[in-house]
Design an enzyme around this catalytic site. Structure first.
Site, PDB file in Angstrom:
ATOM      1  CB  THR A  44      -1.007   0.004   1.269  1.00 24.93           C
ATOM      2  OG1 THR A  44      -1.859  -1.287   1.243  1.00 24.93           O
ATOM      3  CG2 THR A  44      -1.877   1.202   1.044  1.00 24.93           C
ATOM      4  CE1 TYR A 132       0.386  -9.494   2.137  1.00 25.16           C
ATOM      5  CE2 TYR A 132       2.115  -7.927   1.275  1.00 25.16           C
ATOM      6  CZ  TYR A 132       0.789  -8.399   1.423  1.00 25.16           C
ATOM      7  OH  TYR A 132      -0.178  -7.455   0.745  1.00 25.16           O
ATOM      8  CE  LYS A 160      -1.037  -7.449   4.480  1.00 25.71           C
ATOM      9  NZ  LYS A 160      -0.471  -6.118   3.989  1.00 25.71           N
ATOM     10  CB  VAL A 202      -1.563  -5.979   8.129  1.00 30.80           C
ATOM     11  CG1 VAL A 202      -0.894  -4.789   7.354  1.00 30.80           C
ATOM     12  CG2 VAL A 202      -0.775  -6.433   9.046  1.00 30.80           C
TER      13      VAL A 202
END
Length: 291
Positions: A44, A132, A160, A202
């Site tokens: 992001t 992740y 995540k 997250v």
């Protein structure tokens, strides 16, 4: 470790660099609005189009501004093991609380190579690691059996999980939920993952609704499960509108519409299609975020 909402923070840009004045404002705004942790230089945050020096400076700047008021997580993973180690070491040196390491993308490594990648990074640093898992972007999935193995690495403490597969998350929780904290990587699955023993989210949504995203988690932890679920559903359409095009195009557009000075997206990301912009604006208006 933290429980609750970690914002996957956007990076405010100028035409030729990072807008540090606006970044400072965003960091302070999130702390004021009860964001539980802050991730910088992630997907992001457009980490993939930032230079190494920009990423280092954003990590250092964020750590200094936040000053231990909440954990700062640095997105340091790439598809290059050596480069991931270099940036992770730097994040540790400047005081980041944790690093986020994505599965290596494009290379199409084997499960053996995947383990070797994470193991090499683990052995090179002395800072907690959040894995992740986002197969839709990387083409590589951390399976429950692989996570069970990775959870034995001394610095791997969290994941995540953005596969979108709740059956997979349930199996992860069964195999190693007592050794690794599981965070939702999808804003539409916060409560389902909390119900499987998850530690939080997250979040992209937290960029525009920090306190509300915190509250989804907080109410669940307080045993107010129905209230938590109701908040999840209340903001579901808004959260989905942030993924109507590739993240972070919609959320950065939304923040600029909300009068944050977040600047442009970096190519190859570009402005939203007009038809999708209309849908985003409708959702922002429905939630009182723009007029």
């Amino acid at each position: 470790m933290f429980k609750g909402s970690c914002v996957a923070l956007i990076t405010p840009f100028t035409e030729d660099g990072v807008n540090y004045e606006e970044l400072r404002k965003l960091l302070e705004w999130h702390i004021k609005n009860h964001t539980d942790a802050i991730l910088v230089c992630g997907t992001t945050g457009e980490g993939s189009t930032m230079t190494l020096e920009e990423k280092k400076e954003v990590i250092k700047f964020s750590v200094e501004v936040v000053n231990k008021r909440v954990p700062v997580i640095a997105g340091t993973g790439t598809n290059n093991t050596k480069a991931s180690i270099e940036l992770s070491k730097y994040a540790e040196e400047v005081g980041a609380d944790m690093v986020l390491i994505i599965t290596p993308y494009y290379n199409k490594t084997s499960q053996k190579g995947l383990y070797a990648h994470f193991s090499a990074i683990n052995d090179a640093i002395n800072i907690p690691i959040m894995l992740y898992n986002v197969p839709s972007r990387t083409g590589m999935n951390i399976t429950p059996l692989m996570l069970d193995k990775l959870a034995n690495l001394n610095n791997v403490v969290a994941i995540k999980e953005a596969s979108g597969d709740l059956s997979q998350v349930a199996k992860m929780a069964e195999l190693c939920g007592d050794r690794i904290a599981i965070y939702s990587g999808n804003d539409d699955q916060i409560v389902p993952i909390l119900s499987l023993g998850g530690a939080g989210v997250v979040s992209v949504l937290a960029n525009i609704l920090p306190e509300e995203t915190h509250n989804i988690c907080e109410k669940y932890f307080l045993g107010e499960v129905i209230e938590s679920r109701n908040l999840q559903l209340k903001y579901l359409s808004l959260a989905n509108s942030l993924f109507i095009e590739t993240n972070p195009i919609p959320v950065k557009t939304a923040m600029n519409l909300m009068n944050f000075n977040c600047g442009p997206l970096r190519l190859p990301l570009c402005e939203m299609e007009d038809s999708n912009l209309v849908i985003l604006e409708e959702n922002l208006k429905a939630n009182g975020l723009i007029k």
